[in-house]
Design an enzyme around this catalytic site. Structure first.
Site, PDB file in Angstrom:
ATOM      1  N   GLY A   9      34.482  36.128  39.905  1.00  0.00           N
ATOM      2  CA  GLY A   9      35.799  35.521  39.799  1.00  0.00           C
ATOM      3  C   GLY A   9      36.539  36.358  38.478  1.00  0.00           C
ATOM      4  O   GLY A   9      36.346  37.687  38.585  1.00  0.00           O
ATOM      5  N   SER A  10      37.363  35.497  38.205  1.00  0.00           N
ATOM      6  CA  SER A  10      38.275  36.121  36.962  1.00  0.00           C
ATOM      7  C   SER A  10      37.459  36.657  35.870  1.00  0.00           C
ATOM      8  O   SER A  10      38.125  37.647  35.063  1.00  0.00           O
ATOM      9  CB  SER A  10      39.251  35.306  36.616  1.00  0.00           C
ATOM     10  OG  SER A  10      40.075  34.518  37.648  1.00  0.00           O
ATOM     11  N   THR A  11      35.980  36.440  35.516  1.00  0.00           N
ATOM     12  CA  THR A  11      35.414  37.161  34.571  1.00  0.00           C
ATOM     13  C   THR A  11      35.602  38.772  34.606  1.00  0.00           C
ATOM     14  O   THR A  11      35.403  39.537  33.840  1.00  0.00           O
ATOM     15  CB  THR A  11      33.972  36.748  34.386  1.00  0.00           C
ATOM     16  OG1 THR A  11      33.320  36.914  35.730  1.00  0.00           O
ATOM     17  CG2 THR A  11      33.956  35.203  33.971  1.00  0.00           C
ATOM     18  N   PHE A  12      35.716  39.335  36.053  1.00  0.00           N
ATOM     19  CA  PHE A  12      35.644  40.443  36.484  1.00  0.00           C
ATOM     20  C   PHE A  12      36.798  41.402  35.704  1.00  0.00           C
ATOM     21  O   PHE A  12      36.943  42.264  35.722  1.00  0.00           O
ATOM     22  CB  PHE A  12      35.309  40.628  37.705  1.00  0.00           C
ATOM     23  CG  PHE A  12      35.252  42.046  38.352  1.00  0.00           C
ATOM     24  CD1 PHE A  12      34.264  42.864  38.082  1.00  0.00           C
ATOM     25  CD2 PHE A  12      36.432  42.447  39.221  1.00  0.00           C
ATOM     26  CE1 PHE A  12      34.070  44.297  38.544  1.00  0.00           C
ATOM     27  CE2 PHE A  12      36.354  44.050  39.444  1.00  0.00           C
ATOM     28  CZ  PHE A  12      35.388  44.615  39.275  1.00  0.00           C
ATOM     29  N   LYS A  13      38.044  40.466  35.513  1.00  0.00           N
ATOM     30  CA  LYS A  13      39.170  41.098  35.373  1.00  0.00           C
ATOM     31  C   LYS A  13      39.112  41.874  33.963  1.00  0.00           C
ATOM     32  O   LYS A  13      39.979  42.884  33.775  1.00  0.00           O
ATOM     33  CB  LYS A  13      40.352  40.168  35.029  1.00  0.00           C
ATOM     34  CG  LYS A  13      40.820  39.418  36.321  1.00  0.00           C
ATOM     35  CD  LYS A  13      41.886  38.127  36.104  1.00  0.00           C
ATOM     36  CE  LYS A  13      41.986  37.578  37.604  1.00  0.00           C
ATOM     37  NZ  LYS A  13      42.548  36.157  37.204  1.00  0.00           N
TER      38      LYS A  13
END
Lengths: 780, 363
Positions: free
Chosen positions: A350-354
């Site tokens: 999810g957005s933690t990858f951003k």
């Protein structure tokens, strides 16, 4: 024929006897004189045995020296088949008595147990329905003088009864064997693992390494497995003289003593681990989830400070010889409690990858901090073949589209607000703007450790997946499209990672770009405590992203906590930087052949939060995952906040900054800290109000005898005796806790720490309530 | 009269017997050292010996010819003893022979002597007809009922001893060699029949003897351990009470069936040879009594006693040496067991009675 004279008959009789006896003497001479040495050797082989002396297995401690694992004696009941009564009926009587005492059937033909074995389980334990006593004895008939193990971990009382009745139970022996005692049990079972019998199919391999598959126990998972060679020690040997039952009569010659195994001191902080488990447990329960992960590490070194994977299991069950029922229950649980999801579980990040596309885009010069895009909530990606036909365009949404749009957005606000549109454009490009593209995005993902093992010293780690064009073509027979890059940019699509990988990437951002190998062992010492090996950080790589660019990513993560999606992780007395994630995933628990969706048609989501603190000089990096928990900001961030509050307790001495800034008015003494002892406090419930959230809230004050709020009083909250949360009063003497879960316990207790004279407050908690309480000082 | 009578008492026979018993007690003592439960066995054996020797003197004092007139009542007892054992056994569900490690009273031991007397009387009465096959078969009829009853107990070894007693006595009474071969053939033909009626454990023992690799835990185990015990003894043995096979209990049933192995291990070839020489002296003196007997009745009694003693000694020693299958036949005067010891001392009393009344005219 003439009959012989009696005298002649006697002569013949005597001669016959002489001849027969002569024959016996010849045989006697042959055995005793000719073959004497051979039989003497055989007699010696009967009575002398070379036996090994087991080495005590190493002890395992946490980083502060708390014992996590030690050895304890246990009673094992064995039968020496050769010592059993020869008479069938007497033998049956022995079996029957033993059966009553040990609760094992006299006879039970073997059968294959049903139930599946979890695929991800590092090493399945011995897995067979226990046969009856007769079958076990039958197995030992090939070597009738070797004891056959009938029951392990027998209760002390039963062992004593068997010892007392040993005259009526010939052939039955009680032996004392050390077994592992996992003091911290469930709390650390995924880290420590367990020992067990050598699995049958791997016996050969272990024999080569010097094990006896009949009696030795080896580490089967966790550090018990990875550090087996350190923990096992070296067996000693001695020659003994034994009687027919194998009982030792005496030792012959000098024994070669055993060398105890080395001790392990883990990097784990047991108190932090406990706080992490408590917070995660409460959090996943409140979210209606069943599973979750929390990992904490020192971002400057790669030391793992805590690692929790829920649901867990009690590794003592394995140490004591797990029952079929328990094993079935654990292995058939759909949430796989035996698996350490922190390193084995694969999830869309999810957005933690951003943080990866953010760092990559800056480093590759795709964007500057000033580069600005506009978030309209939806991005219409033109069709590749009909770029001018808006009908054919494909919509890509920002999470905010249900509520509105982000409007103008740049790198810092993009991270802080977790704007999907920003990262779509940066990664996949849009119209004339050239993004990173798949290749560079994947390259940076690899640089940050995705798609490869972190190399943590625990078994069962998964590498995850960073997709490539080739991979998609081979797997799906489809070409890679821009939409795939978009999805990957926000940690969806084909990208899969373990919680540890995301944490490690976060730690690299925190420490200035060094990717460390996560380690779980701090020191190895010998039995006398001399340090043999000490922790040294191991660098996997220096990530080629400049300090300025990483500082910008950190700034974005700090902004997320200060005013972005991660405000629930805000802690007044320490600056936290973090990134939330809400990752959609496909599951089909109702087995209808379609991915499960909620009533609005949304896919279920994992709640993520990855963070480090203090933002300026990070001491701890932390990741929280609640499987199927919902929003990262609502679910995962508060859990992380609780854990960080344990790690950074509210400063309990000296007045807080606000109080310092505004000195107390003249003539009015500043609120003083309570004396440690002797100040009596009473507790009362001031009011109970209705509220909308199911988890009830507790708000309280601690006031002195004049009604002034007292800051810095440490408060402990427990649910039915199980410690849940610790906090401290703020400068105004207030404290609060908003996760009173009535289903966890209806009876909650609130205590003032360090004030033994203070009354304890008992709360009968109901859902949807807000309790206001007060602790007030009274005259002694 | 009395003093003259005792002048012919065979003191060599008595002395040899006492030496044998003493040797036996010593070995029993050694083989029960490590077993507190059996610690009193050597002392019990001494008591049986004293008792038995007393009975022996009483029997020796009585003229054996006095027994001739009691053939029928004696034969009744011969049949009644095993029959009673069988009936009691039926009531107590098996285990007629050895009740425990200590053993119990074994009436079939006495049967041996009684049968010798009965057979001796019959063969003496028909000594002119023994050359005829008909009488050989008639004498066989005497032993079949007690043999069958004992076989049914089940006690194969005692039944075999009875058969041997009959066989030797008939031979010594003058059976023709032609008839001997006829009987031998009949015996071979009867073997399958016997095999079929045997109990499982009997067949097992014979099979184990023939195929020793089979079944290491059962009978073969004992035979192997006995052989190791004897072999490891060497010339002089490993020292009294110092045999590892015996003292560490690798050897089983040490104080009864396998006493000879204990002796062989601890006292060596020399000790075992001494025992065999003592046994030969004993047999020499008994056959001497046979040859001196004043009548065929006495001659045949002495022959029967010699046959019993010789067969049991040979069967037991051969079993210890691994030459014969495991049987429950005790080694006379050596193995622990009151019934056996007293029985043999009674038999010796009969032999003494025969020697004391031999034909030579006294002046």
């Amino acid at each position: 024929m003439r009959r012989l004279d009696p005298r002649l008959r006697i002569v013949i009789f005597r001669v016959a006897i002489l001849l027969i006896f002569l024959g016996l003497v010849v045989q006697l001479w042959y055995l005793q004189v000719v073959q004497w040495q051979k039989y003497l050797l055989q007699a010696d082989r009967n009575r002398f045995r070379l036996v090994s002396i087991d080495a005590p297995r190493g002890i395992i401690y946490d980083r502060h020296g708390n014992i996590l694992v030690r050895n304890k004696p246990s009673f094992t009941v064995t039968i020496v088949p050769a010592d059993l009564p020869e008479d069938e009926a007497e033998r049956e009587a022995v079996f029957a008595r033993l059966s009553t005492l040990l609760d094992i059937p006299v006879s039970r033909p073997s059968q294959v147990p049903s139930g599946r074995v979890p695929v991800a389980l590092a090493a399945p334990p011995e897995f067979s329905l226990q046969p009856g006593i007769k079958e076990m004895v039958e197995q030992g008939r090939g070597a009738p003088f070797l004891p056959v193990r009938i029951a392990t971990n027998v209760e002390r009382e039963i062992a004593f009864i068997i010892e007392e009745e040993h005259l009526d139970l010939p052939g039955v022996h009680v032996q004392i064997e050390p077994i592992r005692q996992y003091i911290s049990g469930d709390l650390t079972s995924h880290i420590i693992g367990y020992v067990g019998r050598i699995p049958g199919e791997r016996a050969e391999e272990y024999i080569k390494r010097g094990y006896d598959p009949n009696s030795d126990r080896v580490g089967l998972t966790g550090v018990e497995l990875t550090f087996e060679d350190e923990l096992r020690g070296r067996k000693g040997r001695k020659h003994i003289e034994v009687d027919v039952a194998g009982r030792e009569i005496r030792t012959v010659g000098e024994p070669e003593p055993a060398r105890p195994g080395h001790n392990l001191i883990l990097t784990i902080d047991l108190e932090l681990q406990r706080a992490m488990e408590g917070a995660l447990y409460q959090g996943i329960k409140a979210a209606g989830s069943k599973a979750g992960v929390a990992i904490a590490m020192n971002p400057q070194t790669g030391e793992i400070l805590g690692m929790v994977s829920l649901p867990g299991y009690d590794n003592n069950l394995f140490a004591e010889g797990i029952s079929v029922g328990d094993y079935e229950r654990l292995s058939s649980d759909p949430h796989h409690p035996l698996v350490n999801h922190a390193i084995s579980g694969l999830y869309p990040p999810g957005s933690t990858f951003k943080i990866v596309p953010a760092a990559a885009a800056l480093q590759e010069g795709i964007v500057t901090p000033e580069t600005q895009f506009t978030c309209e909530g939806i991005l219409w990606l033109p069709n590749k073949y009909f770029p001018d036909d808006p009908e054919q365009a494909q919509p890509f949404y920002c999470w905010i589209h249900k509520w509105g749009k982000h409007g103008p957005i740049n790198l810092i606000s993009g991270i802080a607000q977790s704007c999907d549109i920003y990262f779509y454009i940066v990664s996949g490009g849009f119209r004339d703007f050239e993004g990173l593209g798949l290749e560079r995005l994947a390259e940076y993902a690899h640089l940050f450790g995705f798609g490869e093992l972190t190399g943590i010293d625990l078994p069962g780690e998964n590498a995850g997946l960073v997709p490539t064009r080739k991979w998609k073509r081979l797997t799906y027979s489809e070409i890679w499209v821009t939409g795939d890059t978009y999805n990957m940019a926000i940690g969806q699509g084909f990208l899969l990672a373990t919680p540890l990988q995301i944490l490690n990437a976060t730690a690299a951002v925190a420490n200035g770009g060094t990717l460390y190998r996560p380690q779980i062992v701090y020191q190895v010492t010998d039995a006398e405590g001399r340090v043999l090996r000490s922790f040294t950080p191991e660098v996997i790589r220096q990530i080629p992203v400049s300090q300025e660019n990483l500082a910008l990513v950190r700034e974005g993560m700090k902004a997320a906590v200060e005013w972005g999606t991660a405000m629930n992780a805000h802690i007044p007395w320490v600056s936290v930087a973090g990134k939330t994630g809400t990752a959609e995933y496909f599951t089909d628990e109702n087995n209808d052949g379609y991915p499960d969706r909620d009533r609005q048609g949304n896919l279920p989501t994992h709640a993520w939060f990855t963070a480090f603190a203090p933002a300026e000089d990070p001491e701890i990096a932390l990741i929280v995952l609640v499987e199927g928990g919902g929003e990262g900001s609502d679910i995962a961030a508060p859990i992380a906040a609780q854990i960080l509050q344990h790690y950074f307790p509210m400063p309990s001495t000296g007045a807080p900054p606000e109080a310092e800034a505004t000195p107390a008015p003249e003539g009015q003494p500043a609120p003083s800290l309570p004396e440690p002892i002797g100040r009596p406090f009473r507790a009362k419930i001031v009011g109970v109000d209705e509220q909308e959230t199911e988890l009830s809230q507790l708000v309280g004050t601690v006031v002195d005898i004049k009604g002034q709020g007292i800051p810095g009083v440490r408060i402990s909250i427990d649910a039915g005796g199980a410690p849940i949360f610790e906090t401290a009063t703020n400068p105004q003497g207030w404290f609060s806790y908003d996760m009173l879960n009535a289903s966890a316990s209806s009876r909650w207790n609130v205590k003032l720490i360090g004030l033994p004279e203070a009354e304890e407050l008992h709360l009968e908690v109901e859902p949807f309530k807000r309790y206001t309480v007060q602790f007030y000082e009274v005259t002694p | 009269m009395s003093r003259r009578l005792w002048r012919n008492f065979d003191f060599v026979l008595l002395g040899t017997t006492i030496l044998l018993i003493a040797l036996g007690v010593a070995v029993i003592y050694s083989s029960t050292l490590g077993t507190p439960d059996l610690a009193d066995l050597p002392y019990r054996q001494i008591i049986y010996a004293v008792l038995g020797l007393g009975i022996m003197f009483v029997v020796a004092a009585i003229d054996y010819r006095f027994l001739e007139s009691f053939q029928k009542p004696i034969y009744l007892v011969t049949i009644a003893l095993p029959a009673i054992v069988l009936i009691i056994g039926e009531i107590t569900h098996g285990a007629q022979r050895w009740m425990s490690a200590r053993g119990s009273v074994q009436p079939s031991e006495l049967t041996k002597i009684l049968l010798i007397i009965v057979l001796a009387k019959y063969l003496a009465d028909h000594q002119e007809d023994v050359g005829r096959l008909r009488y050989v078969f008639l004498s066989l009829l005497y032993i079949i009922p007690p043999m069958l009853l004992i076989y049914l107990q089940p006690d194969l070894s005692t039944a075999v001893v009875l058969a041997v007693i009959w066989f030797v006595m008939v031979l010594m009474a003058g059976m023709r060699l032609l008839h001997l071969s006829v009987l031998g053939l009949a015996g071979v033909l009867a073997t399958p029949l016997i095999w079929v009626t045997m109990k499982d454990y009997m067949r097992q023992r014979i099979l184990t003897f023939l195929l020793p690799v089979h079944d290491p835990l059962g009978s073969a185990y004992n035979i192997n351990q006995a052989r190791i015990a004897i072999g490891s003894g060497g010339w002089l043995g490993r020292g009294f009470a110092h045999g590892s096979q015996s003292q560490l209990h690798f050897l089983r049933v040490r104080h009864t069936d396998f006493t000879f192995s204990v002796l062989g291990e601890e006292l060596g070839f020399v000790g075992a040879l001494l025992l065999i020489i003592l046994l030969i002296i004993l047999l020499w003196r008994i056959t001497r009594a046979a040859s001196m007997a004043r009548d065929t009745f006495g001659y045949l009694i002495a022959c029967g006693v010699a046959a019993t003693l010789a067969f049991q000694a040979v069967a037991n020693i051969a079993m210890n040496l691994g030459l014969l299958p495991t049987t429950g036949i005790p080694l006379p005067f050596i193995s622990y067991g009151g019934s056996s010891l007293i029985t043999f001392l009674i038999a010796e009393g009969l032999v003494q009675s025969i020697v004391m009344r031999y034909k030579k005219i006294e002046f």
